[in-house]
Design a protein around this motif. Structure first.
Motif: not given
Length: 397
Positions: A234-240, A269-275, A287-300
């Motif tokens: 919900e906090d706009h994070t993608v978890l792999l 983010p511009w470097d697209s890294q997910c450490d 595992e890795c995580s990346q914080n997405l740059r968005m203010t609201e959740t899109p439909d997809g």
């Protein structure tokens, strides 16, 4: 004049014994001279691994283009040689019969030799006699740029391209500019050519003639073979979470998340890294995580995951995923109630309309019978009736 200078330069070079030997001035006097216009690093035509010769891990070929010249009859072999100081690297191309442009463009199974200071080409007949000769005194710089199709295989209508300029300061593709200090760059779901040329114009140090030096190698799509799970919070994070084979070490992971209907809206983010990190309590899982740059959740959201391991070097594995966000249960129930009410209302209206039509039909039939009793020339044709078709709804998540 140009041929004279080429002879002087060539005779100043020393060669080891091989299939290629420099010609003396007398030998060159009686044969035509050809001139290079292009030297290109191209993807290998034969995908089979060649573990022999000077290039045991060759991943590309070299294509040369010559100026227009007369046709040379009886050519059976062409020899291409790169000179680097006193070292020489020669490739032989056996041919059948050359006609037309076949004597202008050649693809040799050899690597582009970095720091080579001269290139030679020779045409020979069946007994080894030289029929034509050409050379160019150019210094070949290192040209290592890595352009890879990722997410899916190349599609001329919409492809994903990862761009790494490597040793080049910049790579330009249409209106896209990828600089060395800002790489990697991603071009998402765009119409792209199957081969993207990265070229430099060199000058022959003897003739001052321009020679185009290009890198046209493209890394084909290599699908992700290891297990992968992706979650969005919900906090706009993608978890792999990845499960690499035991003999592979994940070196880096890149995640490119963007709007599926507008690829220019990139959330990563511009470097697209997910450490990558070792999963807690789960041996062999990454595992890795990346914080997405968005203010609201899109439909997809659409995601391209690119993985580099200890074994694939600069050849990435990748996969493309699309995720449509599901509304919560309360919203879904309200939607179902509203849709159900609309359908119920339409059914009720349909029944009323059908009843009215039925009553009118019976009245007209009775009237018709009465009129038929008076005159045989009066006829009644019933109008076709049908129940209204139910409204169609597409449930979209």
């Amino acid at each position: 004049m140009r041929g004279t200078w080429l002879i002087l330069i060539s005779l100043s070079l020393t060669c080891a014994e091989s299939d290629f030997t420099l010609l003396s001035q007398e030998e060159r006097a009686g044969i035509p001279t050809v001139y290079f216009t292009e030297v290109r690093k191209v993807s290998r035509q034969n995908a089979e691994t060649d573990h022999s010769g000077d290039f045991p891990h060759r991943d590309h070929d070299v294509k040369v283009v010559l100026e227009d010249h007369e046709h040379f009859a009886g050519v059976k072999r062409w020899h291409l040689t790169f000179m680097r100081g006193e070292e020489q690297f020669t490739s032989t191309l056996a041919i059948e019969e050359n006609v037309g442009s076949e004597q202008k463009e050649f693809v040799f199974p050899i690597e582009m030799v970095t720091d080579a200071n001269a290139v030679f080409i020779t045409a020979r007949d069946e007994v080894g006699s030289s029929l034509a000769f050409g050379s160019s005194l150019i210094k070949i710089p290192e040209m290592n740029s890595f352009l890879a199709w990722v997410g899916t295989a190349y599609d001329p209508a919409a492809s994903h391209l990862r761009v790494d300029p490597g040793t080049l300061p910049v790579v330009e593709i249409g209106h896209h500019i990828c600089k060395q200090n800002m790489s990697p760059c991603y071009i998402l779901k765009e119409r792209l050519p199957e081969v993207v040329s990265r070229c430099l114009t060199l000058t022959d140090l003897v003739t001052d003639a321009p020679v185009l030096l290009c890198d046209e190698t493209m890394i084909p799509f290599n699908g992700l073979t290891m297990g992968l799970t992706v979650e969005f919070t919900e906090d706009h994070t993608v978890l792999l979470s990845l499960e690499p084979p035991q003999d592979e070490v994940v070196k880096s992971i890149e995640v490119i998340a963007y709007h599926p209907r507008d690829p220019s809206s990139v959330f990563s983010p511009w470097d697209s890294q997910c450490d990558p990190l070792d999963a807690v309590g789960e041996s062999g899982r990454i595992e890795c995580s990346q914080n997405l740059r968005m203010t609201e959740t899109p439909d997809g959201i659409e995601v391209v995951v690119v993985v580099f391991t200890s074994q694939n070097g600069s050849l990435p594995q990748s996969v493309q995923l699309t995720h449509w966000f599901i509304t919560d249960d309360a919203e879904a129930q309200i939607g179902a109630i509203i849709i159900g009410s609309i359908i119920g209302g339409l059914v009720a209206v349909g029944l009323i309309v059908a009843l009215v039509i039925f009553v009118r039909k019976n009245k007209n039939m009775s009237k018709g019978k009465r009129e038929a009793a008076v005159t045989t020339s009066a006829h009644y044709t019933s109008a076709p009736t049908s129940d209204p078709e139910p409204a169609q709804y597409d449930d979209q998540i």
